[in-house]
Enzyme design. Structure first.
Site, PDB file in Angstrom:
ATOM      1  N   HIS A 110       0.842  -1.194   0.000  1.00  0.00           N
ATOM      2  CA  HIS A 110       0.000   0.000   0.000  1.00  0.00           C
ATOM      3  C   HIS A 110       0.878   1.246   0.000  1.00  0.00           C
ATOM      4  CE1 HIS A 110       0.492   1.716   4.107  1.00  0.00           C
ATOM      5  NE2 HIS A 110       0.831   0.466   4.428  1.00  0.00           N
ATOM      6  N   CYS A 111       0.272   2.342  -0.401  1.00  0.00           N
ATOM      7  CA  CYS A 111       0.850   3.675  -0.300  1.00  0.00           C
ATOM      8  C   CYS A 111      -0.246   4.590   0.243  1.00  0.00           C
ATOM      9  CB  CYS A 111       1.404   4.153  -1.646  1.00  0.00           C
ATOM     10  SG  CYS A 111       0.197   4.140  -2.984  1.00  0.00           S
ATOM     11  N   LEU A 112      -0.244   5.850  -0.094  1.00  0.00           N
ATOM     12  CA  LEU A 112      -1.270   6.740   0.436  1.00  0.00           C
ATOM     13  C   LEU A 112      -2.640   6.453  -0.162  1.00  0.00           C
ATOM     14  CD1 LEU A 112      -2.104   9.158   2.144  1.00  0.00           C
ATOM     15  CD2 LEU A 112      -1.429  10.646   0.236  1.00  0.00           C
TER      16      LEU A 112
END
EC number: 3.1.3.48
Length: 657
Positions: A261-263
């Site tokens: 995941h990222c933002l």
């Protein structure tokens, strides 16, 4: 903002209040209108953005009921108004300040601290709020740790960080997406959802951000990996691809499931997932992108990350992980394909360069030739091409060569007007200039100069037996001076006239034609070079020799007509001569003599070798008429000017035969 003597709340505590008790929590944003619209805490309110309301608040013109009504009317998340509420105030990051200054405007940084101080003092006296708290670190720290709990107002969103999506800071509604049996894609909100992570049995997390907090469900550090990159066009994500691949492979062999995941789960985390698919499933960058896009349609890596995926594809091909045929763009690999396969040369369109390119002189089997080899040509479809070539060869008449023969015979183009693929286009065979006629260059020694021209001169006079020898001329080329015979015993001025070979002595009455270019005499004992305007020659009075331009015939003149044979001068200067004594000797029997050339006053320093003046001939009546401008001197008289001219220095050029 200034430190207040009241209860403070941490970022984690505010996040817990928003999740657990949003109905009884009132969050007030004390910043300006622009900052609030860019980003703010979820369900927060900006009730004091108006300058008028702030001024009235600072001047205590708002009572408690109006103040509470202003807060309640702007609240959207708090629904239980009858119960006591928890009030949280926040502004920018807390920074220590020096001496207090006068507030110039309500939008100044000091105004937010003043609003918080006034609100705390006014709201503590009421019984409506259970507690009044101030957020530690301000909004900046809260947004870094909990970006999923921040939102933006409609119409005032930030500029997109990627050209492929309108805004990457907003999480999408895709949720956690399954990519492979052990890999999931998601956003920051998904990584903080413990219920969903437990339901999917996800125990490993890869976080591709610098500010997103670690998931609370990950207890061991070995199950967590952070890749500190931002979603920008300067970040390098490809150096982390091998390390992330080993980490994911370790999880797969251990039977664990991993969340990447990222933002927002749109750019950074999908790029890492695509790189893993490329190596694990042996796909090109385009195929791996489509594979992930089908399972999570919201992905959109920025152009920087897409370029790094193409570079990673080249690395996998060099490491023999991928085959050349599996590459997204096979023509980009120069090691496998020749230059002629990638970009065939074009035939020039210019008319001046149709025949510039020479034919191929090298062997086609040479390793340095960039032409298509038989092995590489065999990889292309041959069925249709061979059938077409055989049919065209069979249908062609015997007189016409086949297509292959024409292509072989022509070293420049084929039958279709295109450049032949088999020709060698090495650097030695490249055209260096257009097909224009070359100009022969002149060396330095051949360039004309005074020294080179003077070296070509010869001071040897012409021989009498070779009249066709070129005559040496020292005068100005504008005034071609003749060479005439002279005799020392005569003072009579006689002019030799060239006449045609067929003319006789009886044609003396007609007006002669003068040619000063070739005058010669076999009886001359001295060669005189003079300017035709200043030439006065002494010849025997008894006879004269008239030579034709070819030098083949001569007409003798009688001695009795010596007085009539004197030439009258026409032109710009007078003629001064002395009467010659009677002599019966011919020029042939006369002793060799010399002729003197007088240098006029205007040409004494010019270096031109001249003789006595010899001018053009005028008619008899012009010389005798008073209108001619001068009178003929008497015979025997001697002019002083003539004596002075003849007494000057002269130049003699003797010629011994």
């Amino acid at each position: 903002m200034t430190v207040l003597d009241t209860v403070t709340i941490s970022t984690c505590g505010l996040a817990a209040l928003i999740r657990e008790a949003p109905d009884t929590t009132l969050v007030v944003d004390c910043r300006g209108f622009t900052e609030y619209n860019e980003s703010h805490v979820r369900h927060s309110m900006n009730a004091f953005f108006s300058k008028l309301i702030r001024r009235r608040l600072f001047e205590n013109k708002l009572d408690d009921n109006c103040l509470i009504h202003q807060l309640m009317s702007c609240s959207s998340g708090c629904t239980k108004m009858d119960e006591k509420l928890d009030l949280v105030l926040y502004a920018e990051e807390d920074k220590p300040r020096g001496n207090k200054r006068r507030i110039a405007s309500c939008n100044a940084p000091e105004s937010t601290a003043k609003i918080m101080r006034v609100l705390r003092e006014r709201l503590e006296d009421t019984d409506k709020f259970r507690s009044v708290m101030v957020l530690e670190g301000g909004f900046k720290q809260f947004a870094q740790q909990y970006p999923q709990l921040c939102e933006s107002s409609e119409g005032m969103t930030r500029l997109p960080q990627s050209l492929s999506q309108p805004c990457l800071s907003q999480p999408t509604g895709d949720g956690i997406t399954l990519i492979t049996p052990n890999i999931y894609l998601g956003s920051q909100i998904d990584s903080l959802d413990e219920t969903m992570l437990d339901a999917l049995d996800i125990s490993v997390v890869i976080n591709l951000s610098m500010t997103c907090p670690k998931s609370v469900c990950i207890k061991e550090d070995k199950n967590f990996m952070r890749i500190p990159v931002n979603d920008s066009y300067q970040e390098k994500l490809s150096p982390y691809f091998p390390m992330a691949y080993e980490f994911l492979e370790k999880c797969r062999r251990a039977g664990k499931k991993c969340l990447i995941h990222c933002l927002a789960g749109i750019s950074r985390s999908p790029t890492l997932a695509i790189s893993y698919i490329m190596r694990y499933m042996k796909m090109g960058s385009d195929d791996a992108y489509r594979y992930v896009k089908e399972r999570r349609p919201s992905i959109s890596p920025n152009f920087n990350f897409m370029g790094q995926l193409l570079e990673y594809e080249n690395v996998l091909i060099k490491d023999h992980v991928l085959d050349y045929n599996q590459a997204s763009r096979p023509h980009r690999h120069m090691d496998y394909y020749g230059p002629s396969d990638l970009c065939p040369p074009k035939v020039p369109k210019s008319a001046s360069s149709n025949c510039v390119f020479p034919g191929s002189t090298h062997d086609e089997s040479s390793p340095s030739s960039p032409s298509v080899s038989e092995g590489s040509a065999a990889s292309e479809p041959e069925t249709s091409s061979s059938a077409a070539s055989s049919s065209s060869t069979a249908s062609a008449p015997p007189s016409m060569p086949s297509t292959s023969e024409q292509g072989t015979s022509s070293g420049t183009v084929n039958v279709n007007g295109k450049r032949n693929m088999t020709m060698d286009l090495g650097l030695p065979h490249r055209p260096k200039a257009l097909g224009l006629p070359s100009r022969i260059g002149t060396s330095v020694a051949e360039l004309p100069s005074p020294s080179t021209e003077l070296s070509r001169l010869s001071f040897n006079g012409p021989e009498a037996i070779a009249p066709s020898t070129p005559i040496l001329n020292f005068t100005n080329p504008c005034f071609n001076s003749p060479i005439i015979p002279v005799a020392s015993s005569s003072r009579e001025v006689i002019l030799t006239l060239p006449t045609p070979a067929a003319s006789s002595s009886s044609s003396t009455s007609s007006e002669p034609s003068f040619d000063f270019s070739s005058f010669e005499s076999s009886s001359s004992s001295s060669i005189v070079v003079e300017n035709p305007f200043f030439a006065s020659t002494e010849v025997p009075a008894g006879s004269s020799s008239i030579s034709t331009p070819s030098g083949s015939q001569s007409t003798p003149a009688s001695a009795s007509s010596s007085a009539a044979s004197r030439c009258r001068m026409k032109g710009f200067f007078k003629v001064f001569s002395k009467k010659a004594p009677a002599s019966t000797s011919t020029p042939a029997s006369s002793t060799p003599g010399t002729s003197r050339a007088a240098r006029p006053e205007c040409l004494r320093s010019s270096g031109i070798i001249i003789s006595a003046p010899v001018l053009a001939i005028t008619e008899e009546e012009d010389a005798e008429s008073p209108e001619s401008g001068f009178n003929e001197p008497e015979v025997g008289e001697e002019d002083d000017d003539s004596v002075s001219i003849c007494s000057t220095s002269s130049l003699e050029i003797p010629c011994h035969q």
